[in-house]
Design an enzyme around this catalytic site. Structure first.
Site, mmCIF file in Angstrom:
data_model
loop_
_atom_site.group_PDB
_atom_site.id
_atom_site.type_symbol
_atom_site.label_atom_id
_atom_site.label_comp_id
_atom_site.label_asym_id
_atom_site.label_seq_id
_atom_site.Cartn_x
_atom_site.Cartn_y
_atom_site.Cartn_z
ATOM 1 N N HIS A 1 0.847 -1.200 0.000
ATOM 2 C CA HIS A 1 0.000 0.000 0.000
ATOM 3 C C HIS A 1 0.884 1.252 0.000
ATOM 4 O O HIS A 1 0.601 2.230 -0.711
ATOM 5 C CB HIS A 1 -0.863 0.058 1.265
ATOM 6 C CG HIS A 1 -1.904 -1.016 1.373
ATOM 7 N ND1 HIS A 1 -1.844 -1.999 2.330
ATOM 8 C CD2 HIS A 1 -3.043 -1.241 0.674
ATOM 9 C CE1 HIS A 1 -2.902 -2.796 2.220
ATOM 10 N NE2 HIS A 1 -3.643 -2.364 1.214
ATOM 11 N N ASP B 1 -3.832 -6.912 -7.776
ATOM 12 C CA ASP B 1 -5.253 -7.148 -8.056
ATOM 13 C C ASP B 1 -5.517 -6.757 -9.523
ATOM 14 O O ASP B 1 -6.195 -5.772 -9.799
ATOM 15 C CB ASP B 1 -6.104 -6.327 -7.087
ATOM 16 C CG ASP B 1 -5.809 -6.702 -5.651
ATOM 17 O OD1 ASP B 1 -6.303 -7.740 -5.199
ATOM 18 O OD2 ASP B 1 -5.038 -5.980 -4.979
HETATM 19 P P1 AMP Z 1 -6.660 -3.427 -0.458
HETATM 20 O O1 AMP Z 1 -6.448 -2.684 0.827
HETATM 21 O O2 AMP Z 1 -6.285 -4.864 -0.384
HETATM 22 O O3 AMP Z 1 -8.019 -3.174 -1.059
HETATM 23 O O4 AMP Z 1 -5.620 -2.802 -1.486
HETATM 24 C C1 AMP Z 1 -5.598 -1.433 -1.765
HETATM 25 C C2 AMP Z 1 -4.734 -1.176 -2.966
HETATM 26 O O5 AMP Z 1 -3.397 -1.606 -2.697
HETATM 27 C C3 AMP Z 1 -5.200 -1.943 -4.201
HETATM 28 O O6 AMP Z 1 -5.058 -1.111 -5.352
HETATM 29 C C4 AMP Z 1 -4.258 -3.109 -4.236
HETATM 30 O O7 AMP Z 1 -4.066 -3.632 -5.529
HETATM 31 C C5 AMP Z 1 -2.985 -2.475 -3.733
HETATM 32 N N1 AMP Z 1 -2.070 -3.497 -3.225
HETATM 33 C C6 AMP Z 1 -2.361 -4.476 -2.331
HETATM 34 N N2 AMP Z 1 -1.294 -5.276 -2.149
HETATM 35 C C7 AMP Z 1 -0.315 -4.807 -2.958
HETATM 36 C C8 AMP Z 1 1.032 -5.206 -3.230
HETATM 37 N N3 AMP Z 1 1.587 -6.267 -2.635
HETATM 38 N N4 AMP Z 1 1.747 -4.475 -4.119
HETATM 39 C C9 AMP Z 1 1.188 -3.400 -4.728
HETATM 40 N N5 AMP Z 1 -0.071 -2.969 -4.508
HETATM 41 C C10 AMP Z 1 -0.811 -3.662 -3.644
#
Ligand code: AMP
Length: 277
Positions: free
Chosen positions: A34, A147
């Site tokens: 994030h 994602d």
């Molecule tokens: P989430 O909190 O899981 O909904 O993720 C929020 C954002 O962070 C989304 O755009 C995810 O794709 C991105 N994200 C989550 N994990 C990763 C990672 N390991 N590397 C890059 N972006 C990430």
């Protein structure tokens, strides 16, 4: 100091004075993945707003909505050190007040991959992201390639509905052993954590085999067997798909990506990689 904003009216008041914003929507339980989105947003925008909202619309029955980690104090400290300017933490009742009836849905792209095992999930994602875009009105919005399907669907939605932000993709950040960082990795026991990198390793092994001319379907079947042997309990998919249409492919072509989703204990882990190096 990151300024926390919890109500829509305060958000509107603050943004009426703010310069062009980079926006990073999240569900919290923040990790370095994030923060890499925040860093990228900081490098391209005068101000960065991060949202944390565990969106009930994108969780299906029996999924982990209630169990989803919500370490807000820790998240605020991380955003503080990453240099985010604003943190928006709306309440579900404000995002979806009584009488809320609208669903934003992107056809076809949500029939593939995670859309099969998680019916309605991407409608929930699109609905909340469209609403957040309208509230925050960012110039750019940042999404992780981890994602990939979500990123592809959001891109389509933003283009189709002429939403303001430019959609920026950020590469997947991984642990040293290759496991894609994810808030759901917190669910893994020590033993499961040792198994988890097999997902990325299997994607790499399959990619290598396909690049060297091995038959796609056979390679993927072998990959699935390997994951089960390693200790994954259930494979939702291990597939070669076009990176834009997300349609399954049975042979290598330009723009192809390998996608995987598999269950390990309480966690459902996903990952994807480009086939071309
Ligand atoms: P989430 O909190 O899981 O909904 O993720 C929020 C954002 O962070 C989304 O755009 C995810 O794709 C991105 N994200 C989550 N994990 C990763 C990672 N390991 N590397 C890059 N972006 C990430």
């Amino acid at each position: 100091m990151v300024k926390q904003i919890s109500s829509i009216s305060e958000l509107q008041e603050v943004l009426s004075h703010a310069p062009a914003l980079g926006f990073v929507p999240t569900m919290g339980a923040l990790h370095a993945g994030h923060l890499s989105l925040v860093e990228r947003a900081k490098s391209e925008n005068a101000r960065v707003l991060v949202s944390i909202f565990v969106n009930p619309l994108q969780f299906g029955a029996g999924e982990d909505l209630d169990a989803y980690p919500r370490p807000l104090e820790q998240d605020i400290a991380l955003l503080q050190s990453a240099g985010a300017d604003y943190l928006f933490t709306p309440m579900a009742a404000d995002m979806y007040p009584e009488g809320f009836k609208t669903t934003v849905s992107v056809a076809e792209l949500d029939n593939q991959l995670c859309g099969m095992a998680r019916r309605g999930h991407f409608d929930g994602v699109c609905t909340v992201v469209a609403k957040l875009f309208n509230l925050v009105h960012p110039e750019r919005a940042y999404f992780g390639e981890k994602d990939w399907q979500q990123l592809t669907i959001i891109r389509r939605m933003a283009a189709d509905l002429a939403l303001r932000p430019q959609i920026i993709a950020v590469p997947t950040l991984r642990e040293v052993d290759g496991l894609a960082m994810s808030s759901r990795n917190r669910y893994l026991s020590e033993q499961q954590r040792a198994i988890a990198p097999a997902l990325y390793q299997t994607l790499q092994t399959c990619a290598q085999a396909i690049r060297s001319g091995e038959q796609v379907i056979e390679t993927l079947r072998t990959g699935e067997r390997h994951l089960l042997q390693k200790g994954f309990e259930k494979i939702d998919y291990l597939q070669l798909c076009d990176g834009e249409t997300l349609l399954p492919l049975s042979a290598f072509q330009k723009g192809a990506r390998l996608f995987a989703a598999a269950h390990l204990g309480r966690a459902r882990l996903i990952d994807n990689i480009a086939l071309e190096e």
